[in-house]
Design a protein around this motif. Structure first.
Motif, PDB file in Angstrom:
ATOM      1  N   THR A  45       2.843 -13.468  -2.313  1.00  0.00           N
ATOM      2  CA  THR A  45       1.649 -12.744  -2.745  1.00  0.00           C
ATOM      3  C   THR A  45       0.696 -12.557  -1.578  1.00  0.00           C
ATOM      4  O   THR A  45       0.390 -13.508  -0.867  1.00  0.00           O
ATOM      5  CB  THR A  45       0.917 -13.530  -3.852  1.00  0.00           C
ATOM      6  N   TYR A  46       0.243 -11.338  -1.414  1.00  0.00           N
ATOM      7  CA  TYR A  46      -0.723 -11.075  -0.345  1.00  0.00           C
ATOM      8  C   TYR A  46      -2.122 -11.187  -0.936  1.00  0.00           C
ATOM      9  O   TYR A  46      -2.513 -10.362  -1.777  1.00  0.00           O
ATOM     10  CB  TYR A  46      -0.494  -9.679   0.234  1.00  0.00           C
ATOM     11  N   PRO A  47      -2.885 -12.202  -0.537  1.00  0.00           N
ATOM     12  CA  PRO A  47      -4.073 -12.597  -1.316  1.00  0.00           C
ATOM     13  C   PRO A  47      -5.353 -11.829  -0.978  1.00  0.00           C
ATOM     14  O   PRO A  47      -6.369 -12.436  -0.648  1.00  0.00           O
ATOM     15  CB  PRO A  47      -4.207 -14.074  -0.967  1.00  0.00           C
TER      16      PRO A  47
ATOM     17  N   MET B  34       0.638 -10.362  20.022  1.00  0.00           N
ATOM     18  CA  MET B  34       1.578 -10.645  18.933  1.00  0.00           C
ATOM     19  C   MET B  34       0.850 -11.006  17.644  1.00  0.00           C
ATOM     20  O   MET B  34       1.249 -10.600  16.553  1.00  0.00           O
ATOM     21  CB  MET B  34       2.515 -11.788  19.330  1.00  0.00           C
ATOM     22  N   VAL B  35      -0.220 -11.791  17.775  1.00  0.00           N
ATOM     23  CA  VAL B  35      -0.984 -12.196  16.580  1.00  0.00           C
ATOM     24  C   VAL B  35      -1.556 -10.959  15.885  1.00  0.00           C
ATOM     25  O   VAL B  35      -1.439 -10.797  14.667  1.00  0.00           O
ATOM     26  CB  VAL B  35      -2.125 -13.168  16.984  1.00  0.00           C
ATOM     27  N   THR B  36      -2.164 -10.088  16.671  1.00  0.00           N
ATOM     28  CA  THR B  36      -2.753  -8.877  16.101  1.00  0.00           C
ATOM     29  C   THR B  36      -1.682  -8.018  15.442  1.00  0.00           C
ATOM     30  O   THR B  36      -1.867  -7.506  14.333  1.00  0.00           O
ATOM     31  CB  THR B  36      -3.451  -8.057  17.209  1.00  0.00           C
ATOM     32  N   PHE B  37      -0.572  -7.875  16.135  1.00  0.00           N
ATOM     33  CA  PHE B  37       0.499  -7.014  15.617  1.00  0.00           C
ATOM     34  C   PHE B  37       1.072  -7.572  14.314  1.00  0.00           C
ATOM     35  O   PHE B  37       1.254  -6.835  13.336  1.00  0.00           O
ATOM     36  CB  PHE B  37       1.598  -6.885  16.683  1.00  0.00           C
ATOM     37  N   ALA B  38       1.335  -8.875  14.281  1.00  0.00           N
ATOM     38  CA  ALA B  38       1.914  -9.477  13.074  1.00  0.00           C
ATOM     39  C   ALA B  38       0.930  -9.403  11.908  1.00  0.00           C
ATOM     40  O   ALA B  38       1.324  -9.121  10.763  1.00  0.00           O
ATOM     41  CB  ALA B  38       2.309 -10.927  13.348  1.00  0.00           C
ATOM     42  N   GLU B  39      -0.345  -9.645  12.190  1.00  0.00           N
ATOM     43  CA  GLU B  39      -1.334  -9.574  11.111  1.00  0.00           C
ATOM     44  C   GLU B  39      -1.443  -8.143  10.582  1.00  0.00           C
ATOM     45  O   GLU B  39      -1.568  -7.912   9.373  1.00  0.00           O
ATOM     46  CB  GLU B  39      -2.700 -10.058  11.596  1.00  0.00           C
ATOM     47  N   LEU B  40      -1.388  -7.188  11.492  1.00  0.00           N
ATOM     48  CA  LEU B  40      -1.476  -5.781  11.097  1.00  0.00           C
ATOM     49  C   LEU B  40      -0.264  -5.366  10.253  1.00  0.00           C
ATOM     50  O   LEU B  40      -0.421  -4.707   9.217  1.00  0.00           O
ATOM     51  CB  LEU B  40      -1.570  -4.905  12.347  1.00  0.00           C
ATOM     52  N   VAL B  41       0.921  -5.766  10.677  1.00  0.00           N
ATOM     53  CA  VAL B  41       2.131  -5.440   9.913  1.00  0.00           C
ATOM     54  C   VAL B  41       2.058  -6.094   8.532  1.00  0.00           C
ATOM     55  O   VAL B  41       2.391  -5.479   7.510  1.00  0.00           O
ATOM     56  CB  VAL B  41       3.399  -5.892  10.674  1.00  0.00           C
ATOM     57  N   GLY B  42       1.595  -7.341   8.516  1.00  0.00           N
ATOM     58  CA  GLY B  42       1.449  -8.038   7.237  1.00  0.00           C
ATOM     59  C   GLY B  42       0.503  -7.306   6.304  1.00  0.00           C
ATOM     60  O   GLY B  42       0.763  -7.157   5.104  1.00  0.00           O
ATOM     61  N   ARG B  44      -0.397  -4.056   6.517  1.00  0.00           N
ATOM     62  CA  ARG B  44       0.095  -2.709   6.218  1.00  0.00           C
ATOM     63  C   ARG B  44       1.125  -2.728   5.087  1.00  0.00           C
ATOM     64  O   ARG B  44       1.108  -1.887   4.206  1.00  0.00           O
ATOM     65  CB  ARG B  44       0.702  -2.112   7.495  1.00  0.00           C
ATOM     66  N   TYR B  45       2.039  -3.705   5.156  1.00  0.00           N
ATOM     67  CA  TYR B  45       3.108  -3.764   4.159  1.00  0.00           C
ATOM     68  C   TYR B  45       2.874  -4.850   3.110  1.00  0.00           C
ATOM     69  O   TYR B  45       3.753  -5.102   2.287  1.00  0.00           O
ATOM     70  CB  TYR B  45       4.450  -4.000   4.857  1.00  0.00           C
ATOM     71  N   ARG B  46       1.696  -5.498   3.189  1.00  0.00           N
ATOM     72  CA  ARG B  46       1.348  -6.562   2.242  1.00  0.00           C
ATOM     73  C   ARG B  46       2.429  -7.647   2.208  1.00  0.00           C
ATOM     74  O   ARG B  46       2.914  -8.053   1.151  1.00  0.00           O
ATOM     75  CB  ARG B  46       1.141  -5.993   0.834  1.00  0.00           C
ATOM     76  N   ILE B  47       2.787  -8.117   3.403  1.00  0.00           N
ATOM     77  CA  ILE B  47       3.796  -9.175   3.511  1.00  0.00           C
ATOM     78  C   ILE B  47       3.092 -10.447   3.970  1.00  0.00           C
ATOM     79  O   ILE B  47       2.621 -10.534   5.103  1.00  0.00           O
ATOM     80  CB  ILE B  47       4.904  -8.799   4.513  1.00  0.00           C
ATOM     81  N   ARG B  48       3.043 -11.410   3.093  1.00  0.00           N
ATOM     82  CA  ARG B  48       2.293 -12.618   3.386  1.00  0.00           C
ATOM     83  C   ARG B  48       2.891 -13.405   4.560  1.00  0.00           C
ATOM     84  O   ARG B  48       2.184 -14.041   5.335  1.00  0.00           O
ATOM     85  CB  ARG B  48       2.238 -13.513   2.142  1.00  0.00           C
ATOM     86  N   ARG B  49       4.223 -13.394   4.656  1.00  0.00           N
ATOM     87  CA  ARG B  49       4.832 -14.250   5.668  1.00  0.00           C
ATOM     88  C   ARG B  49       4.462 -13.796   7.092  1.00  0.00           C
ATOM     89  O   ARG B  49       4.365 -14.619   7.990  1.00  0.00           O
ATOM     90  CB  ARG B  49       6.349 -14.323   5.508  1.00  0.00           C
ATOM     91  N   HIS B  50       4.193 -12.501   7.266  1.00  0.00           N
ATOM     92  CA  HIS B  50       3.758 -12.057   8.594  1.00  0.00           C
ATOM     93  C   HIS B  50       2.321 -12.503   8.859  1.00  0.00           C
ATOM     94  O   HIS B  50       1.967 -12.875   9.985  1.00  0.00           O
ATOM     95  CB  HIS B  50       3.851 -10.530   8.710  1.00  0.00           C
TER      96      HIS B  50
END
Lengths: 87, 498
Positions: A45-47, B34-42, B44-50
């Motif tokens: 879940t994206y919170p 890398m931090v900025t890119f991963a947070e942005l991808v997360g 954009r695609y609503r992926i929590r693990r990123h």
């Protein structure tokens, strides 16, 4: 994922033997095998939440810092550009 | 009494601190992106693990940023004590640059800290938080924009105009020594892409290690596979720019700093003194990484069929291969074909090994991630060492003004110091004493040299290359015209008093 409560016996828990930690602190100390991990129970879940739910002091602090940093970057850039004409 | 530590010379000690700093600081720059890119991808695609990956990486980033900063302070202390003349000149000429550099360090440290610790406070203002993190990369760009200006000056000294030290020129002019130095922009560009690549491969390597421990946990396995792949892709794409920039960097060095260029190309200077040609070895590592990356991407079609979200366009992957091939071909033409053939062998070896690893791991990327992380780390270390060793200032036969230093009285009496060095207590053989000097030369020395250092420093100098020393001082800003310079050189060479 642990729920954060201590399920060990009294004799197996060194904190209890030593008596160094009050009860309230013990409840928030994670088990050793999870120390340093930042896992959540719900990784799928994206919170996102409403803006109004964010603490105002936190949002204000970030805004102020962003503004200050942008101003500083603009100043340094100005110095670099002016250097072209003053060297 | 002699307290000199024979196992580590002053140069060796500086090299150790410098390499440690390279390892940590380059990583910090790569991680910021890398931090900025991963947070942005997360987001954009609503992926929590990123997002989680970005946050954990930022925590690591906060830690190593502190370590790197403390190490940098230690490096300044060590240089001040072991190479005081060099360091004093460095600070005199780049005073304002370094002041601004320090201020940007402050901005960076605070922004990194705020970005991490406010992560969970501002989920409702995610875009604001993303923007805060995105400030890190341009801040880092600024930060090593300045330090690279100084670094490129040290690599290619001599091809610049005299700097002066007023507020208007020192600050606004930014000293032509550094920013208009010919190798500056190539060094800057090379570091931008190399650091992003290093940061990405390093984190992918870390994911590879974690995959060895969590292969049985499907949630964590997916977490490390996905984020490792994201880092790997970013790192490999950044690889694309390096042979192009590297080629022009070599060309600039060849034109403007032939000593440094040939030191690198032919393994001279300290590179050879180390016993192994480390710069060549670094390029073999790079070739293995190119091959390893291509081997990893050759399984792309199967990976996409299995539902992997991110991929790299084939055109870019082939472009990386072609550009590197051309670069190594050029290196073979300039140096020796053995270099080209060995590079080719390492690239093919890396390709086959990477493919084998993926098959052996039943599709898991853990082994290629780890291999590329280790190779990337080795590349940064070998490249950093070779670059430092190739600088003329680190070779006694080239810029002797830096190495034939007197030992100042106030020096810390540890690490490398003979407490009573004979050259300080005895007069040099044959040196005339108390001869009356022509008044104008002595007054010139007394009046001009003290702008940067005291006269005792001049008196203690034991070299006989006064023309070179005086020229160097003029380059560093001493006001002497040609006639005055001739008088001063003659005076000093004759050992006359002043």
């Amino acid at each position: 994922m642990s729920d954060g409560t201590d399920s060990g016996t009294a004799t197996a828990d060194p904190r209890k033997i030593l008596g160094e930690y009050p009860e309230q602190s013990r409840e928030i100390i994670p088990p050793a095998d999870e120390a340093g991990e930042i896992w959540t129970d719900d990784i799928d879940t994206y919170p996102l939440r409403e803006k109004s739910e964010d603490p105002r002091w936190a949002v204000s602090t970030v805004w102020v810092w962003v503004g200050f940093t942008l101003g500083c970057m603009a100043f340094v850039t100005w110095l670099l550009v002016m250097g072209l004409f003053h060297d | 009494m002699n307290l000199e530590l024979g196992f580590m010379s002053a140069k060796g000690f500086i090299a150790f601190l410098g390499l440690f700093h390279t390892a940590v600081a380059s990583l910090a720059i790569g991680l910021a992106f890398m931090v900025t890119f991963a947070e942005l991808v997360g987001y954009r695609y609503r992926i929590r693990r990123h997002d989680l990956f970005a946050k954990r990486t930022q925590l690591f980033h906060v830690c190593i940023y502190n370590i790197g900063t403390i190490n940098a302070i230690g490096l300044v202390f060590a240089l001040s004590g072991l190479f005081p003349q060099f360091w004093e000149q460095f600070f005199v000429h780049f005073h304002w640059v370094m002041i601004v550099e320090e201020f940007i360090f402050f901005l960076l440290a605070t922004t990194i800290t705020f970005h991490y610790f406010f992560w969970d406070y501002v989920w409702g203002h995610k875009k604001l938080h993303l923007f805060l993190g995105a400030l890190l990369t341009p801040l880092f760009f600024f930060q090593f924009y300045f330090i690279n200006a100084v670094g490129s000056f040290m690599l290619t000294p001599g091809n610049f105009q005299e700097g002066t030290l007023s507020l208007s020129v020192g600050v606004l002019g930014w000293d032509r020594l550094g920013f208009f130095n010919p190798s500056f922009m190539m060094l800057q560009l090379h570091r931008v892409f190399a650091n992003i690549s290093y940061g990405g491969f390093f984190i992918a390597g870390w994911c590879g290690i974690r995959l060895y421990f969590h292969s049985a946990d499907p949630v964590k396995k997916a977490y490390y596979e996905d984020n490792g792949r994201l880092s790997f892709y970013v790192a490999f794409m950044s690889f694309l720019a390096l042979p192009i920039v590297g080629f022009f960097y070599s060309a600039v060095l060849m034109r403007n700093a032939d000593e440094a260029f040939w030191n690198l190309m032919m393994g001279r200077g300290d590179v050879v003194k180390a016993g192994i040609d480390l710069w060549w070895l670094k390029h073999l590592f790079v070739a293995a990484m190119v091959g390893g990356g291509l081997g990893y991407f050759s399984r792309k079609a199967a990976a996409l069929a299995s539902g992997e979200r991110f991929s790299v366009p084939n055109a870019l992957i082939y472009a990386v291969a072609v550009f590197y091939f051309i670069y190594y071909l050029c290196m073979g033409l300039i140096m020796t074909w053995a270099f080209f053939l060995w590079s080719l062998a390492f690239a093919v070896g890396g390709y086959l090994l990477s493919r084998h690893m993926v098959n052996y791991g039943k599709g898991s990327s853990r082994a290629p991630f780890l291999m590329m992380g280790l190779l990337s780390f080795g590349t940064v270390m070998l490249g950093g060492w070779s670059r430092e060793a190739a600088r003329p200032r680190f070779d006694e036969n080239r810029h002797s003004a830096y190495d034939k230093l007197y030992i100042p009285a106030e020096r810390q009496p540890y690490l490398m110091v003979d407490l009573q060095p004979p050259e300080l207590t005895d007069s040099p053989a044959g040196a005339p004493v108390a001869v009356v000097a022509p008044p104008n030369a002595a007054s010139l020395i007394a009046g001009r040299c003290v702008g940067c250092h005291d006269l005792q420093r001049v008196r203690n100098y034991r070299g006989d290359d006064w023309p070179k020393v005086v020229n160097t001082m003029v380059v560093y800003g001493t006001k002497l015209d040609e006639e005055e310079k001739r008088l001063v050189v003659e005076h000093l060479s004759a050992g006359l008093s002043f």
